[in-house]
Design an enzyme around this catalytic site. Sequence first.
Site, PDB file in Angstrom:
ATOM      1  N   MET A 104      43.603 118.472  30.080  1.00  0.00           N
ATOM      2  CA  MET A 104      45.049 118.187  30.085  1.00  0.00           C
ATOM      3  C   MET A 104      45.441 117.398  28.843  1.00  0.00           C
ATOM      4  O   MET A 104      44.694 116.536  28.389  1.00  0.00           O
ATOM      5  CB  MET A 104      45.385 117.394  31.355  1.00  0.00           C
ATOM      6  CG  MET A 104      46.831 117.000  31.524  1.00  0.00           C
ATOM      7  SD  MET A 104      47.279 115.457  30.691  1.00  0.00           S
ATOM      8  CE  MET A 104      47.212 114.304  32.069  1.00  0.00           C
ATOM      9  N   LYS A 126      58.707 109.800  38.781  1.00  0.00           N
ATOM     10  CA  LYS A 126      58.576 108.354  38.994  1.00  0.00           C
ATOM     11  C   LYS A 126      59.977 107.802  39.249  1.00  0.00           C
ATOM     12  O   LYS A 126      60.913 108.221  38.577  1.00  0.00           O
ATOM     13  CB  LYS A 126      57.938 107.710  37.757  1.00  0.00           C
ATOM     14  CG  LYS A 126      57.629 106.235  37.903  1.00  0.00           C
ATOM     15  CD  LYS A 126      56.828 105.715  36.719  1.00  0.00           C
ATOM     16  CE  LYS A 126      56.573 104.226  36.862  1.00  0.00           C
ATOM     17  NZ  LYS A 126      55.737 103.700  35.773  1.00  0.00           N
ATOM     18  N   GLU A 166      55.741 115.178  36.142  1.00  0.00           N
ATOM     19  CA  GLU A 166      55.367 113.947  36.856  1.00  0.00           C
ATOM     20  C   GLU A 166      56.595 113.087  37.147  1.00  0.00           C
ATOM     21  O   GLU A 166      57.254 112.594  36.243  1.00  0.00           O
ATOM     22  CB  GLU A 166      54.359 113.169  35.998  1.00  0.00           C
ATOM     23  CG  GLU A 166      53.894 111.880  36.633  1.00  0.00           C
ATOM     24  CD  GLU A 166      52.812 111.191  35.807  1.00  0.00           C
ATOM     25  OE1 GLU A 166      52.202 111.840  34.932  1.00  0.00           O
ATOM     26  OE2 GLU A 166      52.599 109.991  36.036  1.00  0.00           O
ATOM     27  N   ASP A 203      49.109 100.776  39.328  1.00  0.00           N
ATOM     28  CA  ASP A 203      48.026 101.598  38.767  1.00  0.00           C
ATOM     29  C   ASP A 203      46.638 101.032  39.031  1.00  0.00           C
ATOM     30  O   ASP A 203      45.808 100.919  38.133  1.00  0.00           O
ATOM     31  CB  ASP A 203      48.229 101.782  37.244  1.00  0.00           C
ATOM     32  CG  ASP A 203      49.393 102.710  36.930  1.00  0.00           C
ATOM     33  OD1 ASP A 203      49.779 103.514  37.793  1.00  0.00           O
ATOM     34  OD2 ASP A 203      49.902 102.638  35.793  1.00  0.00           O
ATOM     35  N   HIS A 210      47.635 111.450  25.434  1.00  0.00           N
ATOM     36  CA  HIS A 210      48.952 111.638  24.828  1.00  0.00           C
ATOM     37  C   HIS A 210      48.676 111.877  23.347  1.00  0.00           C
ATOM     38  O   HIS A 210      47.727 111.299  22.804  1.00  0.00           O
ATOM     39  CB  HIS A 210      49.808 110.371  24.887  1.00  0.00           C
ATOM     40  CG  HIS A 210      50.119 109.863  26.260  1.00  0.00           C
ATOM     41  ND1 HIS A 210      49.326 108.969  26.903  1.00  0.00           N
ATOM     42  CD2 HIS A 210      51.170 110.099  27.081  1.00  0.00           C
ATOM     43  CE1 HIS A 210      49.858 108.665  28.079  1.00  0.00           C
ATOM     44  NE2 HIS A 210      50.977 109.346  28.220  1.00  0.00           N
ATOM     45  N   HIS A 228      53.437 106.203  42.024  1.00  0.00           N
ATOM     46  CA  HIS A 228      54.867 106.447  41.851  1.00  0.00           C
ATOM     47  C   HIS A 228      55.575 106.679  43.182  1.00  0.00           C
ATOM     48  O   HIS A 228      56.664 106.171  43.409  1.00  0.00           O
ATOM     49  CB  HIS A 228      55.086 107.646  40.919  1.00  0.00           C
ATOM     50  CG  HIS A 228      54.560 107.415  39.536  1.00  0.00           C
ATOM     51  ND1 HIS A 228      54.658 108.344  38.539  1.00  0.00           N
ATOM     52  CD2 HIS A 228      53.937 106.347  38.982  1.00  0.00           C
ATOM     53  CE1 HIS A 228      54.116 107.861  37.428  1.00  0.00           C
ATOM     54  NE2 HIS A 228      53.669 106.660  37.691  1.00  0.00           N
ATOM     55  N   ASP A 263      47.756 108.717  21.640  1.00  0.00           N
ATOM     56  CA  ASP A 263      46.526 108.002  22.039  1.00  0.00           C
ATOM     57  C   ASP A 263      45.424 108.409  21.077  1.00  0.00           C
ATOM     58  O   ASP A 263      44.526 107.633  20.765  1.00  0.00           O
ATOM     59  CB  ASP A 263      46.018 108.408  23.431  1.00  0.00           C
ATOM     60  CG  ASP A 263      46.996 108.104  24.542  1.00  0.00           C
ATOM     61  OD1 ASP A 263      47.828 107.217  24.366  1.00  0.00           O
ATOM     62  OD2 ASP A 263      46.899 108.789  25.590  1.00  0.00           O
TER      63      ASP A 263
HETATM   64  C1  GLO Z   1      53.379 106.106  33.922  1.00  0.00           C
HETATM   65  C2  GLO Z   1      52.815 107.439  34.030  1.00  0.00           C
HETATM   66  C3  GLO Z   1      52.050 107.860  32.795  1.00  0.00           C
HETATM   67  C4  GLO Z   1      51.864 109.349  32.756  1.00  0.00           C
HETATM   68  C5  GLO Z   1      51.326 109.770  31.433  1.00  0.00           C
HETATM   69  C6  GLO Z   1      51.017 111.226  31.376  1.00  0.00           C
HETATM   70  O1  GLO Z   1      53.737 105.492  34.879  1.00  0.00           O
HETATM   71  O2  GLO Z   1      52.023 107.523  35.141  1.00  0.00           O
HETATM   72  O3  GLO Z   1      50.826 107.199  32.742  1.00  0.00           O
HETATM   73  O4  GLO Z   1      51.031 109.779  33.768  1.00  0.00           O
HETATM   74  O5  GLO Z   1      52.276 109.445  30.457  1.00  0.00           O
HETATM   75  O6  GLO Z   1      52.072 111.948  30.909  1.00  0.00           O
HETATM   76 NI    NI Z   2      51.298 104.448  37.750  1.00  0.00          NI
HETATM   77 NI    NI Z   3      52.274 105.956  36.482  1.00  0.00          NI
HETATM   78 NI    NI Z   4      50.813 109.104  35.696  1.00  0.00          NI
END
Ligand code: GLO
Ligand code: NI
Ligand code: NI
Ligand code: NI
Length: 387
Positions: free
Chosen positions: A88, A183, A181, A257, A54, A220, A57
């Site tokens: 990425m 969730k 992504e 995770d 990110h 997720h 990070d």
């Molecule tokens: C959190 C997500 C997070 C994303 C990351 C990449 O649950 O999995 O880790 O994958 O922010 O954008």
């Molecule tokens: Ni996760």
């Molecule tokens: Ni996640």
């Molecule tokens: Ni993720």
Amino acid sequence: MTWKPNPKYKFTFGLWTVGNVGRDPFGLPTRPDLSPAQICDLVGEAGAYGVNFHDNDLIPIDATAAETAEIKRDFTAALKRNKLKVPMATVNLFTEAVFKDGAFTSHDPAVRAYAVQKTFRAMDLGAEFGAKIFVLWGGREGAESDAHKDPYIAIQHTRQAFNLLAAYNIEKGYGYKFALEAKPNEPRGHIYNAVTGSYLAFIQTLEHPEMFGVNPEVAHEHMAGLNFVHQIAAALDAKKLFHIDLNDQEFGRYDQDFRFGSANLKHCFHLVKILEDYKYNAPRSFDCHAYRASDFEDLKWFASGNMRTYEILADKAQRWNTDKDIQALVKKITAGDEKIAKLLKSSSKASVKSIAEASFDRHELANKRLPYEQLDQLTMELLMGVR
Ligand code: GLO
Ligand code: NI
Ligand code: NI
Ligand code: NI
């Protein structure tokens, strides 16, 4: 540990994964902070292909120009000495208080524009390190109560933001593919676009659908009680599997995770099998973290363990595909009248007519043996290492 993974799998780790310090909503960190360079040394030693980050990070949000330059220098050197790529990049739109009620879906147009601008800058940063995939995870894009935000309008705001990102991608010539992504919840009570399938449909409504795909994450979909392998099948079929977040997770729990393969080995086997059978070729990224009780030495087991488990399961998948008994069963189970199969493949008038007029004996069809106990037991024995 002398074992090294095969580079063909393109195993990557987010800086935030190996760098996770064990903080949780109830507890303080249990491990010291590692710098981006130290993380590169750790995963480089384990034989990974690359790292992802990110924006924040790598570069803390309030870093000065001089600090930024120094961090980039150290990171570039660490990538080089560890022969690591950055396939990425992504953007943090969840930590800062400004995003307390969403980024792209905030009520406030200034917050939405700030989120888009922050993403532009994260795209610039990723491009500097060669990233070609840009992941978007909308951690704060949701609500605790639908009294707070109109979900119909939230969809429109999300679309506006994605269209702007695509336009910026074109303007800068970055050539990014965006991977969305999903969730279902956490950290919000409810997150919009809860599952991969939601994004697959949403992509078709964007100005540049070709630029957008998905980044499904095992944990997720398992939080939502879904079969992850089926989500992957849908993404592969749509040619939209641009990236993947591998980890593991008990069904129905918070986002755990865990290390890949540590909780649901059989599901992970079928996941690896579908990725390998259909020649998934983008990075295999591990989005997980070590147990909170683990120390620095144990982190090395965590890093290698993810990759070893993947490779061991890839080998099992290969064996499954060549196992004589298993394949003989598969052949019997999937056999059928070829002429009818051909008819079903076409939606021509002739096909419609033939199917409408055909006669079937449903009792006879129901007599076909499906020895699924046998096939599954053979699969389990292969997985358990006795075949
Ligand atoms: C959190 C997500 C997070 C994303 C990351 C990449 O649950 O999995 O880790 O994958 O922010 O954008
Ligand atoms: Ni996760
Ligand atoms: Ni996640
Ligand atoms: Ni993720």
